[in-house]
Design an enzyme around this catalytic site. Structure first.
Site, mmCIF file in Angstrom:
data_model
loop_
_atom_site.group_PDB
_atom_site.id
_atom_site.type_symbol
_atom_site.label_atom_id
_atom_site.label_comp_id
_atom_site.label_asym_id
_atom_site.label_seq_id
_atom_site.Cartn_x
_atom_site.Cartn_y
_atom_site.Cartn_z
ATOM 1 N N GLY A 150 0.622 -0.765 -0.198
ATOM 2 C CA GLY A 150 -0.044 -0.114 0.128
ATOM 3 C C GLY A 150 1.422 1.067 -0.471
ATOM 4 O O GLY A 150 2.171 1.065 -0.641
ATOM 5 N N THR A 174 -2.585 -9.583 -5.002
ATOM 6 C CA THR A 174 -2.468 -9.318 -6.060
ATOM 7 C C THR A 174 -1.221 -8.836 -5.932
ATOM 8 O O THR A 174 -1.432 -8.126 -6.121
ATOM 9 C CB THR A 174 -3.781 -9.346 -7.139
ATOM 10 O OG1 THR A 174 -4.231 -7.741 -6.443
ATOM 11 C CG2 THR A 174 -5.544 -10.520 -6.641
ATOM 12 N N ILE A 228 6.303 -2.873 10.997
ATOM 13 C CA ILE A 228 6.073 -1.242 11.214
ATOM 14 C C ILE A 228 4.614 -1.483 11.268
ATOM 15 O O ILE A 228 4.293 -0.214 11.059
ATOM 16 C CB ILE A 228 7.146 0.017 10.898
ATOM 17 C CG1 ILE A 228 7.578 -0.577 9.212
ATOM 18 C CG2 ILE A 228 8.477 0.258 10.804
ATOM 19 C CD1 ILE A 228 5.926 -0.248 7.943
ATOM 20 N N ARG A 230 1.318 -4.046 12.294
ATOM 21 C CA ARG A 230 1.268 -4.733 13.197
ATOM 22 C C ARG A 230 1.656 -5.686 14.032
ATOM 23 O O ARG A 230 1.907 -6.456 13.464
ATOM 24 C CB ARG A 230 -0.606 -4.383 13.349
ATOM 25 C CG ARG A 230 -1.293 -4.141 12.971
ATOM 26 C CD ARG A 230 -1.612 -2.884 14.498
ATOM 27 N NE ARG A 230 -2.470 -1.768 13.653
ATOM 28 C CZ ARG A 230 -1.900 -0.241 13.843
ATOM 29 N NH1 ARG A 230 -1.043 0.290 13.486
ATOM 30 N NH2 ARG A 230 -3.108 0.345 13.503
ATOM 31 N N GLU A 259 0.707 -3.467 23.517
ATOM 32 C CA GLU A 259 0.988 -2.275 23.979
ATOM 33 C C GLU A 259 0.673 -1.969 25.072
ATOM 34 O O GLU A 259 -1.058 -1.664 25.200
ATOM 35 C CB GLU A 259 1.167 -1.669 22.837
ATOM 36 C CG GLU A 259 2.037 -2.220 21.705
ATOM 37 C CD GLU A 259 1.790 -0.912 20.540
ATOM 38 O OE1 GLU A 259 0.910 -0.644 20.102
ATOM 39 O OE2 GLU A 259 3.123 -1.931 19.111
ATOM 40 N N HIS A 277 6.196 2.257 18.981
ATOM 41 C CA HIS A 277 5.410 2.489 18.336
ATOM 42 C C HIS A 277 5.109 3.736 17.691
ATOM 43 O O HIS A 277 4.124 4.338 17.536
ATOM 44 C CB HIS A 277 3.325 2.053 18.600
ATOM 45 C CG HIS A 277 3.302 1.765 17.888
ATOM 46 N ND1 HIS A 277 2.104 1.042 17.426
ATOM 47 C CD2 HIS A 277 2.815 2.427 15.923
ATOM 48 C CE1 HIS A 277 0.707 0.915 16.823
ATOM 49 N NE2 HIS A 277 1.801 1.494 15.562
#
Length: 312
Positions: A150, A174, A228, A230, A259, A277
Site C-alpha cells: 500500500g 494480487t 512497522i 501491526r 502495548e 510504536h
C-alpha cells in the site's frame, strides 16, 4: 459545522484545533475511563468518532451512540473497529491511508539501518568508553521483501530501491501492474528470496500470523525482520524462538502484541532494535492526519462524499 466529534486518540492533540476552527465540537476521551464516561454522558450528542486501529470502536459502543454517522480512523489500519456493526447501521467509516506513509517509511529504513549496522550497541559501547569496531553487514545491495504494498509499502520500496540500491520484491493479495518490483504469491516464497523482510500490511483477522515459524525459517539465519505495521501479523512466539536459536539474524520492531508492554525476552535479546510504536508520529504526519480527517468530515457532512472510505 455544528457537529460533535468524540476523540479517542491521544497522538494528534496539537492539530485538533484544525477541527475546532472548522466548527466541530470535540469531546476528548483518550483513556478507557474517559471514553466510557463520555459515551455514557454524551451518547445522544455524538455525530462522529475519531479513533485509531488498535483503539477501535466496539459494536456495543456503536449501539450506544444513536446519532453516530461517521467513524474516522487515523492511520491505515482499522482492525478493532467493528465494521459489521457500523455498516449494519449505515455508518460511514474512513481511514487515514497514506497520511503518514512518509514518516513510517523513514522509520522503517531507520530501523533497518540500525539493525543491520548494529547502531544501538555501537552507540552504547562507545558511551561506555569502549572502542568495539564490530564488522556489520552492508545495507546497500541487499534484497528487500515487503509484505503489503500500500502507500507505506511503496514508500519503503522507493527508499530502499532508489536510496540504497536494494532489489525489491513484495507480497500482496494480487500483483500490481504499476510498480517495478517482483511479486511473490505468499510470504513464505517472498521470505525465501530476500535478505530483509519488512512487514507493512494492515492488521486484523485476515493478516494474523502471516509471518509464522515457516516464514522465519525461510528467511534464514542471515535474514532480518522489520515490523512497522501491526504485531499481530507476526507470530511473536515463533519470532522469539528464531531470534534465540539463530533462526534469523535479527529483528527491529515498532509494534507489540500488548502495548505498551514489551516482552522481557525481546528486551533482553542483543539482536533486536525496539521502538515504542512511533513510526507514524511526527509533527508533519499529525498535521496531515488531522487535515485528512477534516476533509473526510467536511465531505461527509457537506454532501460531497468522503475521501478515504473503508468499504464493506
Amino acid at each position: 459545522m455544528n457537529k460533535t466529534v468524540l476523540v479517542l486518540v491521544e497522538t494528534v492533540d496539537d492539530y485538533l484545533p484544525l477541527l475546532e476552527q472548522a466548527g466541530y465540537r470535540l469531546i476528548r476521551a483518550p483513556s478507557p475511563q474517559m471514553r466510557a464516561d463520555a459515551i455514557a454522558r454524551h451518547a445522544g450528542e455524538i455525530d462522529a468518532v475519531l479513533t485509531r486501529g488498535p483503539l477501535g470502536l466496539t459494536a456495543a459502543e456503536i449501539e450506544a451512540l444513536p446519532g453516530l454517522q461517521i467513524i474516522c480512523v487515523i492511520g491505515a489500519g482499522y482492525e478493532q473497529v467493528d465494521l459489521a456493526a457500523a455498516f449494519a447501521r449505515g455508518i460511514t467509516v474512513t481511514n487515514g491511508a497514506g497520511a503518514n506513509a512518509g514518516p513510517v517509511a523513514d522509520h522503517a529504513m531507520a530501523l533497518l539501518l540500525a539493525l543491520l549496522r548494529d547502531i544501538p550497541r555501537a552507540d552504547a559501547s562507545t558511551r561506555r568508553g569502549e572502542w568495539n569496531r564490530v564488522i556489520s553487514p552492508s545495507v546497500s545491495g541487499k534484497r528487500l521483501g515487503v509484505i503489503g504494498l500500500g502507500a507505506v509499502g511503496q514508500a519503503i520500496a522507493r527508499r530502499a530501491s532508489l536510496g540504497f540500491d536494494m532489489s525489491v520484491s513484495y507480497h500482496s493479495r494480487t500483483p500490481r501492474a504499476d510498480v517495478p518490483y517482483t511479486w511473490y504469491d505468499s510470504p513464505l516464497h517472498l521470505a525465501d528470496a530476500v535478505d530483509v523482510l519488512v512487514v507493512a500490511t494492515p492488521g486484523g483477522a485476515g493478516t494474523r500470523h502471516l509471518v509464522d515459524g515457516a516464514v522465519l525459517e525461510a528467511l534464514g539465519a542471515e535474514g532480518y525482520l522489520v515490523n512497522i505495521a501491526r504485531a499481530s501479523v507476526v507470530d511473536t512466539s515463533a519470532l522469539v524462538l528464531a531470534l534465540q536459536n539463530g533462526g534469523i539474524a535479527g529483528a527491529a520492531l515498532d509494534v507489540f502484541d500488548d502495548e505498551p508492554l514489551v516482552p522481557e525476552v525481546l528486551r533482553g535479546l542483543g539482536n533486536t532494535v525496539l521502538t515504542p510504536h512511533v513510526a507514524g508520529q511526527s509533527p508533519e504526519a499529525a498535521r496531515d492526519t488531522v487535515a485528512l480527517v477534516l476533509r473526510n468530515l467536511q465531505g461527509f457532512f457537506g454532501g460531497g462524499g468522503v475521501v478515504t472510505p473503508v468499504l464493506g
